[in-house]
Design a protein around this motif. Sequence first.
Motif: not given
Length: 285
Positions: A111-112, A203-206, A247-248
């Motif tokens: 993300n950074l 951000d689809d982390a979860h 990252v996509a």
Amino acid sequence: MMNFDLEERLEQRSEQRLFRQRVILDSPQKPEAMVDGRPCLMFCSNDYLGLANHPEIRSAFQQAANVYGIGSGASALINGHSRPHRQLEEELAEFTGRARVLLFSTGYMANLGVISALLSPGDALFQDRLNHASLLDAGRLSGARFQRYLHLDMGNLERRLKKSKARRKLIATDGVFSMDGDRTPLAELVKLSRQYQAGLMVDDAHAFGCIGKGGRGSLKEGGFTTDDVPVMMATLGKAFGTAGAFVAGSETLIENLISVCPQLYLYHGDAASDCRSVASQPEGG
């Protein structure tokens, strides 16, 4: 001698009930864990699918360590991008239905890296107020004008977008919010991003590994393409049970990130071999 009032700070933290203490975990990630020498039920792990202690994944790690060793030596840009990492990027690109993928050591670094690469002073960043800390920190460090809209409030976001005179605008949001489990209205965000010519990052982390066909995440579930959501980030340390992030997006996005991101540092090949075994599942899985 260093004088930063450290003892006073600790006392204040303690009085405010903000003093942190680490517990000791004596077992693998699993529903019944040993914490500080006591058996406990684990309700706080992000190992959603129980893969962190899966025997086949443990075996993949062991085999990869025998072939590639443990340490990376240096970043991929210095001493080479390992073949397992390249293969994992290719398989994750196919898994997510996107042209390219770039691996990072953590979701925080991803993300950074993305936001620092895309934005600079004179640009504008709009984030949901309850986004993960990594997105918020990235916004503060980006140099762009950083605004936080009310949680899931598309009207509040639109008013902010309408007022913005920035040359470049980016909307960033969690797909599934980590603390409350609620989900962002992606269709409305796509509509607003197009109306106000803003980029959109999710951000689809979860969600990754848990939501959508075969666990491909929120974007696949909603049928959103790279044109709809140019930037997707997801982690491998939650439902995938391992470590790292990616990252996509488009070919152009990934090439820009490789050239610009100061956070680009890939973890070593043992984890890559592990994650490849998960990402190789057929779409109906």
